[in-house]
Design a protein around this motif. Structure first.
Motif, PDB file in Angstrom:
ATOM      1  N   TRP A  41      -1.395  -4.460  -8.567  1.00 16.27           N
ATOM      2  CA  TRP A  41      -0.882  -5.346  -7.444  1.00 16.27           C
ATOM      3  C   TRP A  41      -1.183  -6.795  -7.484  1.00 16.27           C
ATOM      4  O   TRP A  41      -0.243  -7.522  -7.168  1.00 16.27           O
ATOM      5  CB  TRP A  41      -1.479  -4.888  -6.107  1.00 16.27           C
ATOM      6  CG  TRP A  41      -0.886  -3.422  -5.705  1.00 16.27           C
ATOM      7  CD1 TRP A  41      -1.511  -2.245  -5.495  1.00 16.27           C
ATOM      8  CD2 TRP A  41       0.478  -3.284  -5.331  1.00 16.27           C
ATOM      9  NE1 TRP A  41      -0.643  -1.262  -5.259  1.00 16.27           N
ATOM     10  CE2 TRP A  41       0.489  -1.837  -4.853  1.00 16.27           C
ATOM     11  CE3 TRP A  41       1.454  -4.006  -5.229  1.00 16.27           C
ATOM     12  CZ2 TRP A  41       1.605  -1.180  -4.273  1.00 16.27           C
ATOM     13  CZ3 TRP A  41       2.663  -3.480  -4.799  1.00 16.27           C
ATOM     14  CH2 TRP A  41       2.869  -2.112  -4.248  1.00 16.27           C
ATOM     15  N   ILE A  57     -11.865   1.625  -4.847  1.00 22.27           N
ATOM     16  CA  ILE A  57     -10.705   1.265  -5.112  1.00 22.27           C
ATOM     17  C   ILE A  57     -10.075   1.501  -6.590  1.00 22.27           C
ATOM     18  O   ILE A  57     -10.835   1.178  -7.529  1.00 22.27           O
ATOM     19  CB  ILE A  57     -10.638  -0.460  -4.922  1.00 22.27           C
ATOM     20  CG1 ILE A  57     -10.854  -0.683  -3.756  1.00 22.27           C
ATOM     21  CG2 ILE A  57      -9.152  -0.802  -5.278  1.00 22.27           C
ATOM     22  CD1 ILE A  57     -10.240  -0.288  -2.420  1.00 22.27           C
ATOM     23  N   SER A  58      -8.970   1.845  -6.569  1.00 20.31           N
ATOM     24  CA  SER A  58      -8.270   2.078  -8.135  1.00 20.31           C
ATOM     25  C   SER A  58      -8.297   1.054  -8.928  1.00 20.31           C
ATOM     26  O   SER A  58      -7.311   0.068  -8.387  1.00 20.31           O
ATOM     27  CB  SER A  58      -6.912   2.806  -7.992  1.00 20.31           C
ATOM     28  OG  SER A  58      -6.486   3.086  -9.195  1.00 20.31           O
ATOM     29  N   ARG A  59      -8.932   0.835  -9.787  1.00 21.38           N
ATOM     30  CA  ARG A  59      -8.546  -0.458 -10.756  1.00 21.38           C
ATOM     31  C   ARG A  59      -7.430  -0.529 -11.252  1.00 21.38           C
ATOM     32  O   ARG A  59      -7.008  -1.753 -11.197  1.00 21.38           O
ATOM     33  CB  ARG A  59      -9.940  -0.406 -11.724  1.00 21.38           C
ATOM     34  CG  ARG A  59      -9.537  -1.573 -12.821  1.00 21.38           C
ATOM     35  CD  ARG A  59     -10.784  -1.594 -14.073  1.00 21.38           C
ATOM     36  NE  ARG A  59     -12.251  -1.603 -13.573  1.00 21.38           N
ATOM     37  CZ  ARG A  59     -12.738  -2.756 -13.548  1.00 21.38           C
ATOM     38  NH1 ARG A  59     -12.073  -3.796 -13.957  1.00 21.38           N
ATOM     39  NH2 ARG A  59     -13.881  -2.828 -12.997  1.00 21.38           N
ATOM     40  N   LYS A 108      -4.720   1.333  -0.558  1.00 19.33           N
ATOM     41  CA  LYS A 108      -6.009   0.538  -0.642  1.00 19.33           C
ATOM     42  C   LYS A 108      -6.130  -0.579  -1.690  1.00 19.33           C
ATOM     43  O   LYS A 108      -6.772  -1.520  -1.472  1.00 19.33           O
ATOM     44  CB  LYS A 108      -7.072   1.589  -0.790  1.00 19.33           C
ATOM     45  CG  LYS A 108      -7.158   2.525   0.324  1.00 19.33           C
ATOM     46  CD  LYS A 108      -8.102   3.578   0.027  1.00 19.33           C
ATOM     47  CE  LYS A 108      -9.475   3.039  -0.079  1.00 19.33           C
ATOM     48  NZ  LYS A 108     -10.719   4.143  -0.191  1.00 19.33           N
ATOM     49  N   ALA A 109      -5.507  -0.212  -2.657  1.00 25.23           N
ATOM     50  CA  ALA A 109      -5.360  -1.343  -3.822  1.00 25.23           C
ATOM     51  C   ALA A 109      -4.800  -2.398  -3.573  1.00 25.23           C
ATOM     52  O   ALA A 109      -5.045  -3.305  -3.720  1.00 25.23           O
ATOM     53  CB  ALA A 109      -4.940  -0.490  -5.119  1.00 25.23           C
ATOM     54  N   PRO A 136     -12.816  -5.035  -7.811  1.00 27.65           N
ATOM     55  CA  PRO A 136     -12.627  -4.263  -6.772  1.00 27.65           C
ATOM     56  C   PRO A 136     -13.785  -3.298  -6.386  1.00 27.65           C
ATOM     57  O   PRO A 136     -14.501  -3.300  -7.315  1.00 27.65           O
ATOM     58  CB  PRO A 136     -11.415  -3.452  -7.278  1.00 27.65           C
ATOM     59  CG  PRO A 136     -11.318  -3.404  -8.760  1.00 27.65           C
ATOM     60  CD  PRO A 136     -11.829  -4.674  -9.310  1.00 27.65           C
ATOM     61  N   GLN A 181      -2.704   3.568  -3.411  1.00 29.05           N
ATOM     62  CA  GLN A 181      -2.032   2.442  -3.823  1.00 29.05           C
ATOM     63  C   GLN A 181      -2.142   1.273  -2.567  1.00 29.05           C
ATOM     64  O   GLN A 181      -2.309   0.260  -2.861  1.00 29.05           O
ATOM     65  CB  GLN A 181      -0.530   2.797  -4.030  1.00 29.05           C
ATOM     66  CG  GLN A 181      -0.113   3.668  -5.301  1.00 29.05           C
ATOM     67  CD  GLN A 181       1.188   3.952  -5.432  1.00 29.05           C
ATOM     68  OE1 GLN A 181       2.169   3.865  -4.476  1.00 29.05           O
ATOM     69  NE2 GLN A 181       1.474   4.421  -6.400  1.00 29.05           N
ATOM     70  N   TRP A 197      -4.538   0.327 -10.121  1.00 24.26           N
ATOM     71  CA  TRP A 197      -3.489  -0.089  -9.179  1.00 24.26           C
ATOM     72  C   TRP A 197      -3.812  -1.382  -8.611  1.00 24.26           C
ATOM     73  O   TRP A 197      -3.098  -2.125  -8.250  1.00 24.26           O
ATOM     74  CB  TRP A 197      -3.299   0.896  -8.179  1.00 24.26           C
ATOM     75  CG  TRP A 197      -2.537   2.174  -8.360  1.00 24.26           C
ATOM     76  CD1 TRP A 197      -2.974   3.503  -8.549  1.00 24.26           C
ATOM     77  CD2 TRP A 197      -1.356   2.196  -8.805  1.00 24.26           C
ATOM     78  NE1 TRP A 197      -1.894   4.116  -9.182  1.00 24.26           N
ATOM     79  CE2 TRP A 197      -0.859   3.492  -9.018  1.00 24.26           C
ATOM     80  CE3 TRP A 197      -0.190   1.098  -8.448  1.00 24.26           C
ATOM     81  CZ2 TRP A 197       0.436   3.689  -9.212  1.00 24.26           C
ATOM     82  CZ3 TRP A 197       1.132   1.450  -8.700  1.00 24.26           C
ATOM     83  CH2 TRP A 197       1.593   2.835  -9.017  1.00 24.26           C
ATOM     84  N   TYR A 198      -5.299  -1.859  -8.535  1.00 31.03           N
ATOM     85  CA  TYR A 198      -5.495  -2.930  -7.971  1.00 31.03           C
ATOM     86  C   TYR A 198      -5.135  -4.306  -9.006  1.00 31.03           C
ATOM     87  O   TYR A 198      -4.471  -5.276  -8.556  1.00 31.03           O
ATOM     88  CB  TYR A 198      -7.091  -3.206  -8.017  1.00 31.03           C
ATOM     89  CG  TYR A 198      -7.697  -4.537  -8.051  1.00 31.03           C
ATOM     90  CD1 TYR A 198      -7.759  -4.848  -6.747  1.00 31.03           C
ATOM     91  CD2 TYR A 198      -8.298  -5.178  -8.771  1.00 31.03           C
ATOM     92  CE1 TYR A 198      -8.508  -6.427  -6.319  1.00 31.03           C
ATOM     93  CE2 TYR A 198      -8.555  -6.535  -8.735  1.00 31.03           C
ATOM     94  CZ  TYR A 198      -8.862  -6.962  -7.589  1.00 31.03           C
ATOM     95  OH  TYR A 198      -9.201  -8.281  -7.430  1.00 31.03           O
ATOM     96  N   ALA A 245      -6.884  -4.568  -1.003  1.00 28.22           N
ATOM     97  CA  ALA A 245      -7.671  -5.117  -1.752  1.00 28.22           C
ATOM     98  C   ALA A 245      -7.380  -6.365  -2.614  1.00 28.22           C
ATOM     99  O   ALA A 245      -8.292  -7.285  -2.903  1.00 28.22           O
ATOM    100  CB  ALA A 245      -8.749  -4.182  -2.540  1.00 28.22           C
ATOM    101  N   ALA A 246      -6.343  -6.268  -3.339  1.00 20.69           N
ATOM    102  CA  ALA A 246      -5.892  -7.232  -4.198  1.00 20.69           C
ATOM    103  C   ALA A 246      -5.149  -8.498  -3.382  1.00 20.69           C
ATOM    104  O   ALA A 246      -5.248  -9.592  -4.034  1.00 20.69           O
ATOM    105  CB  ALA A 246      -4.686  -6.470  -5.169  1.00 20.69           C
TER     106      ALA A 246
END
Length: 239
Positions: free
Chosen positions: A140, A132-134, A13-14, A128, A11, A136-137, A17-18
């Motif tokens: 966020w 990265i978890s799409r 990391k996402a 992402p 979460q 969760w990206y 990235a977001a």
């Protein structure tokens, strides 16, 4: 415990990235939300109303329209038709998110609820990295954008209760944001066919149907044009 720790890392990391992709939306939403809060307060509705509308309605342009609806006599059918016309575009670009929202599990209801024009633009314009978890990206991006809007609404409502504003022309900020997003997408992409098709079809429908009835025909026309263009490009790729 290890599973929970891995989920928390995923979460974070996402989120990391977001956030950068939502900065342009933040700059627009904070001021748009403030304008909404100020206008709502000018009609006699305080911060509680601003927060509730921004949290549970969260419909940008429709919230601006709702200000005039709240200040006038209540006509349920007129409100329904107006809401349908203003938000009809969600029916069209929401369809293109069906594949992106697959396998998002418990996050899907909020992703659907929080899909705005600007969030749609970020989700379609930025991908992402593979680690990265799409889901969760996307969550966020959606949540951050709503936080910006809610915060702006609250600040605007508070400012409106403290300082007297001349609100004439203030609702034009929404149109200004759409222009900024259009220019940004034009500069970031090499394929300008969707942008040109959108402008051309909208202007044509504006001429044919008039200013009060052109929105739904324009959305339908844009959808048809983009579908035909996509099929043509797929046909070229298969040759």
């Amino acid at each position: 415990m290890r599973g929970m720790s891995n989920l928390a890392d995923e979460q974070r990391k996402a989120l990391k990235a977001a956030f950068p992709g939502t900065i342009p939306v933040m700059t627009g939403y904070v001021f748009l939300g403030m304008a909404f809060g100020i206008l709502l307060n000018a009609k006699g509705y305080g911060i509680g109303w601003a927060l509730l509308m921004s949290i549970f309605i969260y419909a940008g342009s429709m919230q601006y329209v709702a200000i005039s609806l709240l200040a006038s006599a209540f006509h349920p059918m007129a409100a329904f038709v107006m809401t349908l016309m203003v938000n009809a575009r969600h029916l069209f670009y929401g369809l293109s998110m069906l594949d992106k929202f697959k396998n998002t599990g418990k996050l899907k209801p909020y992703l659907i609820f929080g899909l705005t024009d600007e969030t749609f633009s970020v989700l379609c314009g930025r991908e992402p990295e593979e680690d990265i978890s799409r889901p969760w990206y996307m969550f966020w991006v959606t949540l951050l954008d709503q936080i910006y809007w809610v915060a702006g609404s609250a600040v605007g409502s508070l400012l409106g209760s403290i300082i007297s504003f001349n609100t004439k022309g203030l609702d034009f900020v929404l149109t200004a944001l759409f222009v900024v997003i259009f220019v940004g997408q034009w500069q970031e992409t090499d394929n300008h066919i969707p942008a040109v098709a959108g402008v051309a079809v909208t202007l044509l429908c504006r001429i044919i149907f008039g200013s009060s009835s052109f929105l739904i025909p324009a959305m339908f026309g844009i959808l048809v044009c983009l579908s035909l263009a996509q099929k043509r490009m797929q046909g070229r790729d298969s040759l």
